[in-house]
Enzyme design. Sequence first.
Site, PDB file in Angstrom:
ATOM      1  N   HIS A 117      86.888  12.102  17.216  1.00 41.83           N
ATOM      2  CA  HIS A 117      85.419  12.178  17.222  1.00 41.83           C
ATOM      3  C   HIS A 117      84.859  11.607  18.535  1.00 41.83           C
ATOM      4  CE1 HIS A 117      81.419  11.645  14.941  1.00 41.83           C
ATOM      5  NE2 HIS A 117      81.223  11.005  16.081  1.00 41.83           N
ATOM      6  N   GLU A 118      85.406  10.458  18.945  1.00 43.04           N
ATOM      7  CA  GLU A 118      84.862   9.810  20.149  1.00 43.04           C
ATOM      8  C   GLU A 118      85.258  10.562  21.424  1.00 43.04           C
ATOM      9  OE1 GLU A 118      82.566   7.843  19.579  1.00 43.04           O
ATOM     10  OE2 GLU A 118      83.094   7.477  17.490  1.00 43.04           O
ATOM     11  N   GLN A 160      76.730   7.926  24.347  1.00 42.32           N
ATOM     12  CA  GLN A 160      75.788   7.550  23.271  1.00 42.32           C
ATOM     13  C   GLN A 160      74.894   6.380  23.676  1.00 42.32           C
ATOM     14  OE1 GLN A 160      79.029   7.511  20.071  1.00 42.32           O
ATOM     15  NE2 GLN A 160      77.258   8.232  18.919  1.00 42.32           N
ATOM     16  N   GLY A 166      82.803   3.728  15.600  1.00 41.16           N
ATOM     17  CA  GLY A 166      83.155   4.167  16.940  1.00 41.16           C
ATOM     18  C   GLY A 166      81.897   4.441  17.741  1.00 41.16           C
ATOM     19  N   HIS A 199      82.954  13.302  22.022  1.00 43.81           N
ATOM     20  CA  HIS A 199      81.684  12.899  22.643  1.00 43.81           C
ATOM     21  C   HIS A 199      81.774  12.953  24.171  1.00 43.81           C
ATOM     22  CE1 HIS A 199      78.822  11.625  19.596  1.00 43.81           C
ATOM     23  NE2 HIS A 199      79.700  10.880  18.965  1.00 43.81           N
ATOM     24  N   CYS A 216      77.633  10.346  12.411  1.00 40.53           N
ATOM     25  CA  CYS A 216      77.563   9.966  13.820  1.00 40.53           C
ATOM     26  C   CYS A 216      76.324   9.110  14.030  1.00 40.53           C
ATOM     27  CB  CYS A 216      77.495  11.224  14.687  1.00 40.53           C
ATOM     28  SG  CYS A 216      77.434  10.858  16.451  1.00 40.53           S
TER      29      CYS A 216
HETATM   30 NI    NI Z   1      79.532  10.170  17.027  1.00 39.59          NI
END
Ligand code: NI
Length: 160
Positions: free
Chosen positions: A130-131, A51, A46, A134, A88
């Site tokens: 998780h994403e 990011q 992912g 972010h 990550c």
């Molecule tokens: Ni991550």
Amino acid sequence: MAIREIRKKGDEILRKICKPVSAVNEKVRELLDDMLDTMYEADGVGLAAPQVGIMRRIVVIDVGEGPVELINPEKIEESGEQLYVEGCLSIPGIYGEVKRPERVVVKALDREGKEIRIEGTGMLAIAMCHEIDHLDGILFEDRVIRYVDVNKDADREEES
Ligand code: NI
């Protein structure tokens, strides 16, 4: 195809709250393509737009079932819980156990700007949580219950 630079922990963009995408246009589709290329190249499951330095609510995921693209994703249902060792791409070499819902339903826009709903269990539920974290400046380390030394432990790890 273009590989973008993955921002690492310490880069302040990873702690910012991302803005919704107001129009799903060619630029957004190009970003989705680049994010997928970047994620596959880094062997991740992912990747979220911050990011790669873009403060927009966009994520890509592939837990081995094909690419999932989510624009302005929102969790609208969650149930159960599961523990899994997460990693990550922005925090290389660090792994830890995180508690997530076993099942989530996410509402988002696809690359044509059409509303979609995706139900995920297991790994897909973990990756979506998780994403989406972010996009709100939250890193998995904020939720770690126990760090894991993957060289010592037999736990599986995934980086996203
Ligand atoms: Ni991550």
